[in-house]
Design a protein around this motif. Structure first.
Motif, mmCIF file in Angstrom:
data_model
loop_
_atom_site.group_PDB
_atom_site.id
_atom_site.type_symbol
_atom_site.label_atom_id
_atom_site.label_comp_id
_atom_site.label_asym_id
_atom_site.label_seq_id
_atom_site.Cartn_x
_atom_site.Cartn_y
_atom_site.Cartn_z
ATOM 1 N N VAL A 131 43.037 40.139 36.312
ATOM 2 C CA VAL A 131 44.652 40.496 37.140
ATOM 3 C C VAL A 131 45.601 39.737 37.409
ATOM 4 O O VAL A 131 46.592 40.076 37.374
ATOM 5 N N SER A 132 45.566 38.105 37.858
ATOM 6 C CA SER A 132 46.033 37.638 37.481
ATOM 7 C C SER A 132 46.901 36.872 35.872
ATOM 8 O O SER A 132 48.193 37.484 36.028
ATOM 9 N N ILE A 133 46.457 37.512 35.628
ATOM 10 C CA ILE A 133 47.352 37.392 33.885
ATOM 11 C C ILE A 133 47.650 38.528 32.912
ATOM 12 O O ILE A 133 48.148 37.972 32.796
ATOM 13 N N VAL A 179 39.426 37.735 38.696
ATOM 14 C CA VAL A 179 40.751 37.200 39.948
ATOM 15 C C VAL A 179 41.409 37.094 39.254
ATOM 16 O O VAL A 179 42.707 36.975 38.258
ATOM 17 N N PHE A 180 40.953 35.828 37.149
ATOM 18 C CA PHE A 180 41.820 35.341 35.868
ATOM 19 C C PHE A 180 42.283 36.801 35.358
ATOM 20 O O PHE A 180 43.438 36.972 34.909
#
Length: 129
Positions: free
Chosen positions: A31-33, A28-29
Motif C-alpha cells: 500500500v505504501s509503495i 503495508v509495503f
C-alpha cells in the motif's frame, strides 16, 4: 523454570506469529509503495464510475430513475443459497459420523430454506418482467 516452561508452551505459535507479521509487512509495503511506483497519467475516463460498459449517468436509466427491485431480490436470493451451501459443506465432510441425527438436521435446514424459496417463487420474486 517459570520462563523456560512458558517459552516451551508458546513455541508452536512462533510460525503463526511470523506468518501474520510477514503478511502485515507485505500489506503495508504494497500500500505504501504503490503511489510511488504506479502510473501517474490520470484522465477523466479513469476517474469515472464503471457501469458494465454503459456510459455512466447520474440517474439510473431503467424505470424512470429508479433501480428495479428484481435486481436486489436476485442478489439476496443468491446470498441466501450461497450461505446454504456453505453450511452444507461441513455435513458433507462428516456425514458418516453424524448418523441419523445429522441427516434429520440437514433435512430440517433444507426444508427451512426451501420454504423461503417457495415463498419468493409464489410472490413472483423470480419473474423478470
Amino acid at each position: 523454570m517459570g520462563e523456560a516452561g512458558a517459552s516451551g508452551v508458546l513455541d508452536p505459535y512462533i510460525p503463526l506469529v511470523l506468518m501474520f507479521a510477514l503478511a502485515l509487512g507485505f500489506a503495508v509495503f504494497s500500500v505504501s509503495i504503490a503511489p510511488l511506483v504506479g502510473p501517474r497519467r490520470y484522465n477523466r475516463a479513469k476517474l469515472d464510475a464503471y457501469e458494465c460498459g454503459i456510459e455512466p449517468s447520474p440517474q439510473p436509466v431503467m424505470g424512470g430513475g429508479r433501480m428495479p427491485v428484481a435486481y436486489y431480490l436476485t442478489a439476496m436470493l443468491f446470498i441466501l443459497f450461497d450461505i446454504e451451501m456453505v453450511f452444507l459443506y461441513p455435513f458433507a465432510v462428516s456425514a458418516d459420523s453424524l448418523g441419523l441425527f445429522g441427516v434429520a438436521e440437514v433435512v430440517l435446514f433444507i426444508a427451512t430454506v426451501g420454504f423461503a424459496y417457495v415463498y419468493v417463487w409464489r410472490r413472483g420474486g423470480l419473474d423478470w418482467n
